[in-house]
Scaffold this motif. Structure first.
Motif, PDB file in Angstrom:
ATOM      1  N   TRP A  69       0.825  -1.210   0.000  1.00  0.00           N
ATOM      2  CA  TRP A  69       0.000   0.000   0.000  1.00  0.00           C
ATOM      3  C   TRP A  69       0.864   1.266   0.000  1.00  0.00           C
ATOM      4  O   TRP A  69       0.673   2.166  -0.819  1.00  0.00           O
ATOM      5  N   SER A  70       1.812   1.356   0.924  1.00  0.00           N
ATOM      6  CA  SER A  70       2.583   2.601   1.066  1.00  0.00           C
ATOM      7  C   SER A  70       3.461   2.861  -0.160  1.00  0.00           C
ATOM      8  O   SER A  70       3.649   4.014  -0.565  1.00  0.00           O
ATOM      9  N   SER A  71       3.972   1.782  -0.798  1.00  0.00           N
ATOM     10  CA  SER A  71       4.777   1.965  -2.019  1.00  0.00           C
ATOM     11  C   SER A  71       3.925   2.517  -3.157  1.00  0.00           C
ATOM     12  O   SER A  71       4.341   3.432  -3.881  1.00  0.00           O
ATOM     13  N   LEU A  72       2.715   1.964  -3.313  1.00  0.00           N
ATOM     14  CA  LEU A  72       1.804   2.453  -4.356  1.00  0.00           C
ATOM     15  C   LEU A  72       1.429   3.919  -4.102  1.00  0.00           C
ATOM     16  O   LEU A  72       1.408   4.737  -5.019  1.00  0.00           O
ATOM     17  N   ARG A  73       1.167   4.238  -2.843  1.00  0.00           N
ATOM     18  CA  ARG A  73       0.803   5.616  -2.481  1.00  0.00           C
ATOM     19  C   ARG A  73       1.945   6.580  -2.786  1.00  0.00           C
ATOM     20  O   ARG A  73       1.741   7.639  -3.381  1.00  0.00           O
ATOM     21  N   ARG A  74       3.148   6.178  -2.377  1.00  0.00           N
ATOM     22  CA  ARG A  74       4.314   7.050  -2.563  1.00  0.00           C
ATOM     23  C   ARG A  74       4.558   7.330  -4.052  1.00  0.00           C
ATOM     24  O   ARG A  74       4.773   8.463  -4.464  1.00  0.00           O
ATOM     25  N   ARG A  75       4.474   6.268  -4.858  1.00  0.00           N
ATOM     26  CA  ARG A  75       4.723   6.428  -6.289  1.00  0.00           C
ATOM     27  C   ARG A  75       3.658   7.318  -6.943  1.00  0.00           C
ATOM     28  O   ARG A  75       3.952   8.148  -7.791  1.00  0.00           O
ATOM     29  N   ALA A  76       2.397   7.137  -6.533  1.00  0.00           N
ATOM     30  CA  ALA A  76       1.304   7.934  -7.103  1.00  0.00           C
ATOM     31  C   ALA A  76       1.453   9.410  -6.726  1.00  0.00           C
ATOM     32  O   ALA A  76       1.219  10.306  -7.547  1.00  0.00           O
ATOM     33  N   LEU A  77       1.871   9.675  -5.483  1.00  0.00           N
ATOM     34  CA  LEU A  77       2.085  11.061  -5.048  1.00  0.00           C
ATOM     35  C   LEU A  77       3.219  11.705  -5.830  1.00  0.00           C
ATOM     36  O   LEU A  77       3.101  12.854  -6.285  1.00  0.00           O
ATOM     37  N   LEU A  78       4.308  10.963  -6.000  1.00  0.00           N
ATOM     38  CA  LEU A  78       5.462  11.491  -6.741  1.00  0.00           C
ATOM     39  C   LEU A  78       5.099  11.807  -8.192  1.00  0.00           C
ATOM     40  O   LEU A  78       5.588  12.766  -8.777  1.00  0.00           O
ATOM     41  N   ALA A  79       4.207  10.976  -8.750  1.00  0.00           N
ATOM     42  CA  ALA A  79       3.784  11.168 -10.146  1.00  0.00           C
ATOM     43  C   ALA A  79       2.659  12.195 -10.274  1.00  0.00           C
ATOM     44  O   ALA A  79       2.202  12.492 -11.383  1.00  0.00           O
ATOM     45  N   GLY A  80       2.178  12.690  -9.115  1.00  0.00           N
ATOM     46  CA  GLY A  80       1.103  13.698  -9.138  1.00  0.00           C
ATOM     47  C   GLY A  80      -0.234  13.145  -9.586  1.00  0.00           C
ATOM     48  O   GLY A  80      -1.055  13.872 -10.148  1.00  0.00           O
ATOM     49  N   LYS A  81      -0.475  11.849  -9.335  1.00  0.00           N
ATOM     50  CA  LYS A  81      -1.731  11.237  -9.788  1.00  0.00           C
ATOM     51  C   LYS A  81      -2.893  11.656  -8.886  1.00  0.00           C
ATOM     52  O   LYS A  81      -2.746  11.767  -7.665  1.00  0.00           O
ATOM     53  N   SER A  82      -4.045  11.859  -9.502  1.00  0.00           N
ATOM     54  CA  SER A  82      -5.231  12.266  -8.760  1.00  0.00           C
ATOM     55  C   SER A  82      -6.462  11.879  -9.568  1.00  0.00           C
ATOM     56  O   SER A  82      -6.506  12.117 -10.772  1.00  0.00           O
ATOM     57  N   ALA A  83      -7.430  11.258  -8.909  1.00  0.00           N
ATOM     58  CA  ALA A  83      -8.640  10.821  -9.631  1.00  0.00           C
ATOM     59  C   ALA A  83      -9.786  11.792  -9.377  1.00  0.00           C
ATOM     60  O   ALA A  83     -10.020  12.197  -8.241  1.00  0.00           O
ATOM     61  N   PRO A  84     -10.513  12.164 -10.420  1.00  0.00           N
ATOM     62  CA  PRO A  84     -11.683  13.035 -10.239  1.00  0.00           C
ATOM     63  C   PRO A  84     -12.879  12.228  -9.729  1.00  0.00           C
ATOM     64  O   PRO A  84     -12.881  10.995  -9.746  1.00  0.00           O
ATOM     65  N   CYS A  85     -13.918  12.949  -9.301  1.00  0.00           N
ATOM     66  CA  CYS A  85     -15.175  12.304  -8.906  1.00  0.00           C
ATOM     67  C   CYS A  85     -15.922  11.830 -10.150  1.00  0.00           C
ATOM     68  O   CYS A  85     -16.031  12.571 -11.130  1.00  0.00           O
ATOM     69  N   ILE A  86     -16.412  10.609 -10.104  1.00  0.00           N
ATOM     70  CA  ILE A  86     -17.169  10.041 -11.226  1.00  0.00           C
ATOM     71  C   ILE A  86     -18.667  10.170 -10.929  1.00  0.00           C
ATOM     72  O   ILE A  86     -19.122   9.724  -9.863  1.00  0.00           O
ATOM     73  N   PRO A  87     -19.443  10.768 -11.810  1.00  0.00           N
ATOM     74  CA  PRO A  87     -20.887  10.877 -11.573  1.00  0.00           C
ATOM     75  C   PRO A  87     -21.542   9.494 -11.562  1.00  0.00           C
ATOM     76  O   PRO A  87     -21.236   8.643 -12.413  1.00  0.00           O
ATOM     77  N   VAL A  88     -22.425   9.272 -10.603  1.00  0.00           N
ATOM     78  CA  VAL A  88     -23.202   8.028 -10.546  1.00  0.00           C
ATOM     79  C   VAL A  88     -24.669   8.386 -10.333  1.00  0.00           C
ATOM     80  O   VAL A  88     -24.991   9.490  -9.883  1.00  0.00           O
ATOM     81  N   LEU A  89     -25.543   7.454 -10.632  1.00  0.00           N
ATOM     82  CA  LEU A  89     -26.959   7.662 -10.359  1.00  0.00           C
ATOM     83  C   LEU A  89     -27.213   7.574  -8.860  1.00  0.00           C
ATOM     84  O   LEU A  89     -26.549   6.803  -8.152  1.00  0.00           O
ATOM     85  N   ALA A  90     -28.176   8.327  -8.389  1.00  0.00           N
ATOM     86  CA  ALA A  90     -28.570   8.237  -6.977  1.00  0.00           C
ATOM     87  C   ALA A  90     -28.963   6.816  -6.610  1.00  0.00           C
ATOM     88  O   ALA A  90     -28.776   6.378  -5.468  1.00  0.00           O
ATOM     89  N   THR A  91     -29.511   6.088  -7.573  1.00  0.00           N
ATOM     90  CA  THR A  91     -29.975   4.716  -7.320  1.00  0.00           C
ATOM     91  C   THR A  91     -28.875   3.669  -7.520  1.00  0.00           C
ATOM     92  O   THR A  91     -29.109   2.484  -7.327  1.00  0.00           O
ATOM     93  N   ASP A  92     -27.673   4.096  -7.942  1.00  0.00           N
ATOM     94  CA  ASP A  92     -26.546   3.160  -8.036  1.00  0.00           C
ATOM     95  C   ASP A  92     -26.074   2.785  -6.629  1.00  0.00           C
ATOM     96  O   ASP A  92     -26.147   3.609  -5.704  1.00  0.00           O
ATOM     97  N   PRO A  93     -25.553   1.554  -6.465  1.00  0.00           N
ATOM     98  CA  PRO A  93     -25.107   1.160  -5.117  1.00  0.00           C
ATOM     99  C   PRO A  93     -23.824   1.885  -4.698  1.00  0.00           C
ATOM    100  O   PRO A  93     -22.901   2.040  -5.489  1.00  0.00           O
ATOM    101  N   LEU A  94     -23.797   2.320  -3.448  1.00  0.00           N
ATOM    102  CA  LEU A  94     -22.589   2.870  -2.829  1.00  0.00           C
ATOM    103  C   LEU A  94     -21.793   1.743  -2.174  1.00  0.00           C
ATOM    104  O   LEU A  94     -20.577   1.677  -2.295  1.00  0.00           O
ATOM    105  N   TYR A  95     -22.511   0.876  -1.463  1.00  0.00           N
ATOM    106  CA  TYR A  95     -21.817  -0.234  -0.801  1.00  0.00           C
ATOM    107  C   TYR A  95     -22.732  -1.425  -0.593  1.00  0.00           C
ATOM    108  O   TYR A  95     -23.963  -1.316  -0.704  1.00  0.00           O
TER     109      TYR A  95
END
Length: 636
Positions: free
Chosen positions: A219-245
């Protein structure tokens, strides 16, 4: 405390039933929608209709992004307090958002997209909150499995959810022991017929683990590499009726029951509850002392406080033993929490260890306003003890994994109603709670019956079970047509207060008389030497069933247990009369409980009846059942 006449509850509740669409449309204005609902409620969708049909939204945006944009960037969002690792970590809204954006980008790199399932098998660490919110950010459906759950139980959930990715950790930490998660995860994957594409493992320094090449990632290696690369995911629109969990109900056998929570209804209901029910304002510190593996942790450690712009405490510790029975007061005092939500069993444990409340007096609780209890019935003696010691309102409230938020409670934000010990007070807006007989006919006030909720259920409640619509209808909707079956029994009094007296299975039939074990437990708990208790019906050749009481005595009690047992039997005969046929009280050192604090009454009953039983997957301490078995010898 407001008197009944000054509370806004009655007017608000009446409005919610008279025009539910207008009521929930107004509540929905507190949510940031990408597209508004085409219909607030569509009765033609799903098994009983769906809320906010056609609306588009993102749950993570409502929990984090909007607060960062609107001035809360530097406010604490999450405080992780871990006496087990002697560490406290704080995240501002901006810091938490950065972590979530980064992990969501990592998930996207693994090919996780909208609708994919992701299982979390995690301890009480901030990374678990980050992972839940990262799933919500990209529209993935998370399913949290309580950390340390047995491999077989985890495997059944893997097979049902079919996750693309699993988040886990090397270990969990309990007082005095380390729970190795990785061997349990490996075994579960081995016996599951579905295989995840990858596992992301958080290495905890208390006990790191080996990673399986080609499947496991650090986990920490993946996090570190993503931070160094400046990776960031936007919010994806979903339907209100789509499952959250998906959240699997604990202790299921066979194919597990996966309770589905949707995005829109959950957002609206849980956000509404934070002030109207719990009386918490944005910017205040709130503590829910649950685990993220349970529904309470989902709604009120992770989502509710963040939707509301509050600060949420996440606690990795116990009510007693980390280090003592003053642990809760230390957390409330140190972090200046205004409200606290925990299980009655936690307070019974504290009361047993510190009956005089001496440890409470060591802490500054001047900001603390309200204690909320839920999880199982809050017995009046425990509530009275907490009121006397804390000198704040103690609010019992009742809800279920299936509903996701409170069915019956005392609405602090609307103005509290008078407390009646033993009752969680009144139905919350949106819930028409009825008491019915076997023919689905409502029964008069004060009459015991099955507690049911008129359809449609309000927003936030389950629309179905994961890929099991037929089972959902059969389990919850078929026995009482037009109603949702809670499987709880009780009554409503002349003031409309709900009294939940136990699961339907806990109502025992003694020679034709239907008696509530909850009512008997109240009597047992009123004895000055009893810390906690459980009453259940055991087989009897003549009467069908007779009640048997199990007692745990307070710390420091030196009297002979058999003397106290005789007093208990006399007390039940005096209060309930001979009809109860209560003749057997058994003193034990402790009661078997699930990790969420529920007493395993069904298992004790099978042991007492001499029936075959299996070790419950959710049990906190398996050795307790040996102690129960020893105590039963020669007594039943």
């Amino acid at each position: 405390m407001n008197v009944q006449g000054k509370s806004r509850y009655h007017e608000v509740y009446a409005r919610s039933l008279a025009d539910p669409e207008a009521f929930w449309a107004e509540a929905a204005q507190d949510i940031d929608w990408i597209e508004p609902a085409k219909k607030i409620f569509d009765p033609a969708m799903g098994t009983y209709g769906r809320w906010f049909a056609g609306a588009v939204v993102n749950t993570c945006y409502n929990a984090l992004d909007r607060h960062v944009a609107n001035g809360r960037a530097d406010q604490a969002a999450l405080i992780h307090d871990s006496p087990l690792t002697n560490a406290i970590t704080r995240f501002t809204y901006a810091e938490l958002l950065k972590e979530v954006q980064t992990l969501a980008a990592v998930m996207s790199d693994f090919g996780v997209t909208k609708g994919d399932r992701v299982i979390l098998y995690m301890p009480m660490v901030p990374e678990a909150v980050v992972a839940m919110l990262a799933c919500a950010r990209i529209g993935a459906v998370h399913s949290v499995v309580f950390g340390g759950f047995a491999a077989k139980e985890l495997a059944s959930r893997i097979d049902d959810a079919r996750p693309k990715l699993i988040f886990s950790a090397s270990c969990g930490i309990e007082p005095g022991r380390i729970v190795q998660y990785k061997p349990l995860l490996d075994e579960a994957i081995k016996i599951a017929s579905t295989q995840p594409q990858a596992c992301i493992i958080l290495q905890r320094p208390q006990s790191p683990c080996d990673l399986t090449a080609g499947r496991d990632y650090d986990w920490s290696s993946l996090r570190r590499r993503a931070l160094l690369a400046g990776k960031s995911a936007p919010c994806i629109p979903v339907l209100a009726t789509d499952p959250l969990y998906i959240l699997y109900t604990s202790g299921t056998t066979g194919v597990p029951k996966g309770v589905v929570r949707d995005n829109g209804g959950h957002l609206v209901a849980v956000k509404w509850s934070m002030f109207n029910l719990y009386g918490v304002n944005p910017g205040e510190v709130w503590w829910c002392g649950s685990d993220i593996g349970w529904v309470v942790g989902h709604s009120y450690i992770v989502y509710g406080p963040l939707f509301h712009g509050a600060t949420s405490i996440m606690y990795e510790g116990k009510p007693v033993g980390t280090p003592d029975a003053g642990a809760f007061w230390r957390v409330i005092s140190e972090h200046k929490a205004v409200a606290f939500f925990t299980a009655p069993t936690a307070f019974r444990a504290i009361k047993k260890e510190d009956p005089e409340g001496r440890l409470i007096k060591q802490y500054d609780l001047s900001r603390f306003r309200t204690l909320f209890l839920a999880g199982e019935r809050a017995d009046p003696p425990t509530v009275e003890w907490a009121e006397a010691q804390l000198k704040v309102p103690v609010i019992d409230h009742w809800w279920q994994t299936e509903t996701g938020w409170c069915i019956a409670g005392n609405p602090v934000g609307l103005g509290m109603l008078p407390v009646k010990h033993g009752s969680p007070t009144v139905p919350m807006p949106g819930y028409q709670v009825d008491i019915v007989d076997e023919a689905s006919k409502p029964v008069p006030a004060g009459t015991m019956g099955s507690i049911v909720i008129k359809l449609p259920m309000p927003p936030g409640c389950l629309p179905t079970l994961w890929q099991q619509d037929a089972r959902f209808k059969d389990s919850y909707l078929s026995e009482f047509p037009g109603y949702y079956k809670t499987s709880d029994a009780g009554f409503k009094d002349e003031d409309g207060y709900v009294w939940v007296m136990g699961r339907t299975d806990d109502i025992i039939n003694v020679a034709g008389h239907r008696l509530s074990t909850g009512g008997m437990e109240e009597i047992l708990a009123s004895h000055p030497d009893v810390a906690e208790c459980a009453v259940l019906g055991i087989k009897d050749a003549i009467k069908g069933e007779v009640p048997c009481g199990f007692l745990v005595l307070k710390a420091g009690v030196t009297r002979a247990p058999d003397e106290i047992e005789k007093e208990i039997v006399a007390l039940v005969r005096e209060k309930l009369g001979p009809v109860a046929a209560f003749k057997l009280a058994i003193t034990v050192g402790r009661l078997p409980k699930t990790r969420s604090g529920k007493i395993l009454r069904g298992t004790i009953k099978k042991m007492a009846d001499g029936e075959p039983w299996t070790m419950p997957a959710t049990i906190e301490e398996p050795k307790v059942l040996d102690e129960i078995g020893a105590a039963l010898k020669g007594r039943v």
